[in-house]
Write a protein that holds these residues in place. Structure first.
Motif, short mmCIF file in Angstrom:
data_model
loop_
_atom_site.label_atom_id
_atom_site.label_comp_id
_atom_site.label_asym_id
_atom_site.label_seq_id
_atom_site.Cartn_x
_atom_site.Cartn_y
_atom_site.Cartn_z
N GLN A 1 8.70 -5.28 -0.60
CA GLN A 1 7.47 -4.58 -0.95
C GLN A 1 6.36 -4.89 0.04
O GLN A 1 6.19 -6.05 0.43
N VAL A 2 5.63 -3.86 0.41
CA VAL A 2 4.48 -4.05 1.29
C VAL A 2 3.22 -3.57 0.58
O VAL A 2 3.27 -2.67 -0.26
N LEU A 3 2.13 -4.19 0.93
CA LEU A 3 0.83 -3.75 0.47
C LEU A 3 0.10 -3.19 1.68
O LEU A 3 -0.12 -3.91 2.66
N LEU A 4 -0.21 -1.90 1.64
CA LEU A 4 -0.90 -1.23 2.74
C LEU A 4 -2.39 -1.14 2.43
O LEU A 4 -2.77 -0.65 1.36
N LEU A 5 -3.21 -1.60 3.37
CA LEU A 5 -4.66 -1.58 3.21
C LEU A 5 -5.29 -0.92 4.43
O LEU A 5 -4.78 -1.04 5.54
N THR A 6 -6.40 -0.25 4.21
CA THR A 6 -7.17 0.34 5.30
C THR A 6 -8.65 0.33 4.90
O THR A 6 -8.99 -0.02 3.77
N SER A 7 -9.49 0.71 5.81
CA SER A 7 -10.93 0.69 5.55
C SER A 7 -11.42 2.00 4.94
O SER A 7 -10.98 3.08 5.34
N LYS A 8 -12.35 1.90 4.01
CA LYS A 8 -13.01 3.09 3.47
C LYS A 8 -13.82 3.81 4.54
O LYS A 8 -14.12 4.99 4.41
N LEU A 9 -14.18 3.09 5.59
CA LEU A 9 -15.01 3.68 6.64
C LEU A 9 -14.25 4.72 7.47
O LEU A 9 -14.86 5.61 8.04
N ASP A 10 -12.93 4.59 7.55
CA ASP A 10 -12.15 5.52 8.36
C ASP A 10 -11.91 6.80 7.58
O ASP A 10 -11.04 6.87 6.71
#
Length: 192
Positions: A32-41
């Motif tokens: 399992q992976v947890l994918l995160l990114t910025s709200k700014l993009d």
């Protein structure tokens, strides 16, 4: 042994596609992976990691006030790996929280992002990752104007180089070019 990885590169270096590739490789092995990114993009759609070649995938969108230790520990304690796109937008506290995840939960964290902005200043997240990451790797791409390695991001406004403005200004190929040092200061732009 879990580690905090920081992979950085200029625009168009393939950072987002690498995040998606690593996620696929983990999941293909049943992890399992947890994918995160910025709200700014917001180039594609908030809450997505999207590559320039058309692949995209949903990810949890982060803001500056989000506590990554709490998110990873409580909501996603089953994660075998944490993958973060647009890591330059992380705060110092968030990078320290990622180090805590690695050290205390033994979950590897791979952060991908830019190192420097279009003014050649370090992003706060990049600076913190350069300090706290166990492993740092440059992802290479070539200059928009020649075949040298691109190490800088040239912002373009009305067909002219823009060396000022806000540090964070979201855009793609219409706004930024990956460039070598020479072409950062001497871009061959036209007034079309």
């Amino acid at each position: 042994m879990a580690q905090l990885f920081y992979r950085y590169g200029a625009m168009n270096a393939g950072k987002s596609i690498e995040v998606l590739k690593v996620a696929h490789n983990y999941e293909e092995q049943g992890k399992q992976v947890l994918l995160l990114t910025s709200k700014l993009d917001t180039r594609e759609q908030s809450g997505y990691i999207a590559s320039r070649i058309g692949l995209k995938r949903r990810a949890q969108a982060l803001g500056a006030s989000d506590n990554l230790w709490q998110i990873i520990q409580t909501e996603n304690s089953q994660a075998d790996c944490v993958l973060i796109d647009e890591a330059q937008f992380l705060t110092l506290a968030q990078v320290q929280q990622l180090a805590q995840v690695v050290d205390e939960l033994a979950i590897p964290v791979m952060a991908f992002g830019l190192k420097n902005d279009s003014r050649n200043q370090l992003f706060p997240g990049a600076q913190a990752l350069l300090i706290y990451a166990d492993k740092i790797e440059e992802m290479k791409t070539i200059c928009w104007f020649c075949s040298k390695k691109a190490t800088m991001n040239l912002r373009i406004t009305d067909h002219h180089p823009d060396y000022g403005g806000e540090q964070i200004y979201i855009g793609g190929n219409e706004t930024y070019y990956p460039v070598c040092r020479y072409h950062y200061f001497n871009p061959p732009l036209t007034n079309n």
